[in-house]
Design an enzyme around this catalytic site. Structure first.
Site, PDB file in Angstrom:
ATOM      1  N   ASP A   8     -11.964 -25.010 -11.101  1.00  0.00           N
ATOM      2  CA  ASP A   8     -11.428 -24.821 -12.439  1.00  0.00           C
ATOM      3  C   ASP A   8     -12.620 -24.492 -13.354  1.00  0.00           C
ATOM      4  OD1 ASP A   8      -9.845 -25.163 -14.853  1.00  0.00           O
ATOM      5  OD2 ASP A   8     -10.787 -27.132 -15.030  1.00  0.00           O
ATOM      6  N   ASP A  10     -12.668 -24.594 -17.503  1.00  0.00           N
ATOM      7  CA  ASP A  10     -12.808 -25.405 -18.721  1.00  0.00           C
ATOM      8  C   ASP A  10     -12.807 -26.898 -18.412  1.00  0.00           C
ATOM      9  OD1 ASP A  10     -12.826 -23.259 -20.674  1.00  0.00           O
ATOM     10  OD2 ASP A  10     -10.713 -22.960 -20.154  1.00  0.00           O
ATOM     11  N   GLY A  11     -13.864 -27.588 -18.809  1.00  0.00           N
ATOM     12  CA  GLY A  11     -13.952 -29.031 -18.589  1.00  0.00           C
ATOM     13  C   GLY A  11     -14.477 -29.386 -17.214  1.00  0.00           C
ATOM     14  N   GLY A  43      -6.743 -20.709 -16.554  1.00  0.00           N
ATOM     15  CA  GLY A  43      -5.639 -20.195 -17.363  1.00  0.00           C
ATOM     16  C   GLY A  43      -6.025 -18.951 -18.151  1.00  0.00           C
ATOM     17  N   LYS A 150      -1.900 -23.075  -9.720  1.00  0.00           N
ATOM     18  CA  LYS A 150      -3.167 -22.987  -8.983  1.00  0.00           C
ATOM     19  C   LYS A 150      -3.001 -23.307  -7.498  1.00  0.00           C
ATOM     20  CE  LYS A 150      -6.178 -23.825 -12.952  1.00  0.00           C
ATOM     21  NZ  LYS A 150      -7.474 -24.396 -13.372  1.00  0.00           N
ATOM     22  N   SER A 174      -7.730 -31.254 -15.098  1.00  0.00           N
ATOM     23  CA  SER A 174      -6.598 -31.466 -16.015  1.00  0.00           C
ATOM     24  C   SER A 174      -5.259 -31.022 -15.461  1.00  0.00           C
ATOM     25  CB  SER A 174      -6.894 -30.812 -17.365  1.00  0.00           C
ATOM     26  OG  SER A 174      -7.108 -29.437 -17.195  1.00  0.00           O
ATOM     27  N   ASP A 177      -4.383 -28.277 -13.149  1.00  0.00           N
ATOM     28  CA  ASP A 177      -4.957 -28.340 -11.798  1.00  0.00           C
ATOM     29  C   ASP A 177      -4.077 -29.122 -10.823  1.00  0.00           C
ATOM     30  OD1 ASP A 177      -7.409 -26.934 -12.431  1.00  0.00           O
ATOM     31  OD2 ASP A 177      -7.963 -28.695 -13.592  1.00  0.00           O
TER      32      ASP A 177
END
Lengths: 223, 223
Positions: A8, A10-11, A43, A150, A174, A177
């Site tokens: 992933d 972001d974050g 995303g 995903k 998050s 995911d």
């Protein structure tokens, strides 16, 4: 042995403000040099993912729109259609606070929007009637087709590279995911992950926002 | 005192393979925290630049297509039109090795292509007749409108932030950076820069491919 690492963005390889963690970039670099394949699933829109693939030296496919669209070897492949999400966004924009998101001009399989949180339940119920789902990527809301997630994208990667599930390591933090954390793959997450993602993980790092990448790669003998 | 740093991307904050230099990212981060404004100007398309702005935490505008298009504060602004470049590319594709480049689907003010080097002179002469220019960004060839270049974009930034020329530092390495190196701004370049860019620079670092950013920022008292 892990052959493919699916990240992933972001974050997971960025901080709370979405800024890339330089240490995570260096770890990816080392992994690529060792012959491990890396993919990103986010995303975000496909030209942004195309850029990230270039600028991070990602050697595997990259997916945008939570897995709905893929860039690899000079080609873009779409696995879903945007007509349902776009029509639904037009519909809810008229009857709620939902506001189309800036990057929709580059979306091909979904639609993104912002909203006031009190509209969430209503929009979620309406989406179900349309056979769609709304998903939170923390930075914006996404209207997705049924089964566009995903997990679907990781399935494509497994087939493409002829891998066993346990040769794939996924790292995410998050709600969007969740679907790839339901698969029988190896799973790791940063400390900033949601409790649900943590509960599904084989390995929870004590570190957050990209600093967990080194930990996770060590844990699974990649570094 | 430098208020604004304008960076080229490929070969300036990346290596030869276009992979971002983690040290350069950290330097940008430190500069932003000190209140310096940063902008990127690249030949790349605007959604890719939008992504870089997000993922590098760039606090100023970012320009794509060598300065023809800008993203800032949620808005995209186009300063040129793509109709001339697109028609010209159709024309030369029929009579030379010129092949449209993958990212043209996201271009708004220019067109990009690849070609065999022996066609360069002919295509260059033809472009002149069309009142267009072809520019090499090392990774692809760009068909630009007259006066569409990085110097034009730096002029927009100067006006936008009400700066003196000597409050602006530009860092770049190759031919498509020439126009901004002609301005009375402060100029720095990596060791991998072309001889022409080096000859125009106030400061030539001994380091290359992103490692010159720390040097240049120290030289101009930003770090």
């Amino acid at each position: 042995m892990i052959e493919l690492v699916v990240l992933d963005v972001d974050g997971t390889i960025t901080d709370q403000n979405r800024i890339l963690n330089p240490e995570a970039i260096s770890c990816i670099r080392t992994g690529v040099e060792k012959g491990i394949k890396f993919s990103l699933i986010s995303g975000n829109v496909i030209p942004v993912m195309f850029g990230l693939k270039t600028f991070l030296g990602i050697n595997g496919p990259v997916f945008g729109e939570n897995g709905g669209i893929m860039y690899y070897n000079g080609n873009i492949e779409k696995f879903f259609d945007k007509s349902g999400p776009v029509k639904f966004l037009e519909y809810i924009s008229k009857k709620s606070s939902a506001t189309p998101y800036f990057t929709n001009q580059w979306r091909e399989t979904s639609a993104a929007f912002s909203m006031n949180s009190e509209d969430k339940d209503m929009i979620s119920r309406e989406a179900e009637k349309w056979n769609l789902e709304i998903v939170d990527s923390k930075f914006t809301w996404h209207i997705m087709n049924r089964n566009q997630n995903k997990g679907y994208a990781v399935g494509i990667l497994k087939k493409m590279f002829n891998l066993e599930w346990n040769e794939i390591l996924v790292i995410g933090d998050s709600d969007n995911d969740n679907a790839m954390f339901q698969l029988p793959v190896k799973k790791a997450c940063p400390f900033n992950a949601t409790d649900h993602i943590k509960s599904l993980s084989d390995y929870v790092s004590e570190k957050s926002y990209g600093y967990e990448i080194k930990d996770a790669m060590k844990e699974f003998n990649i570094l």
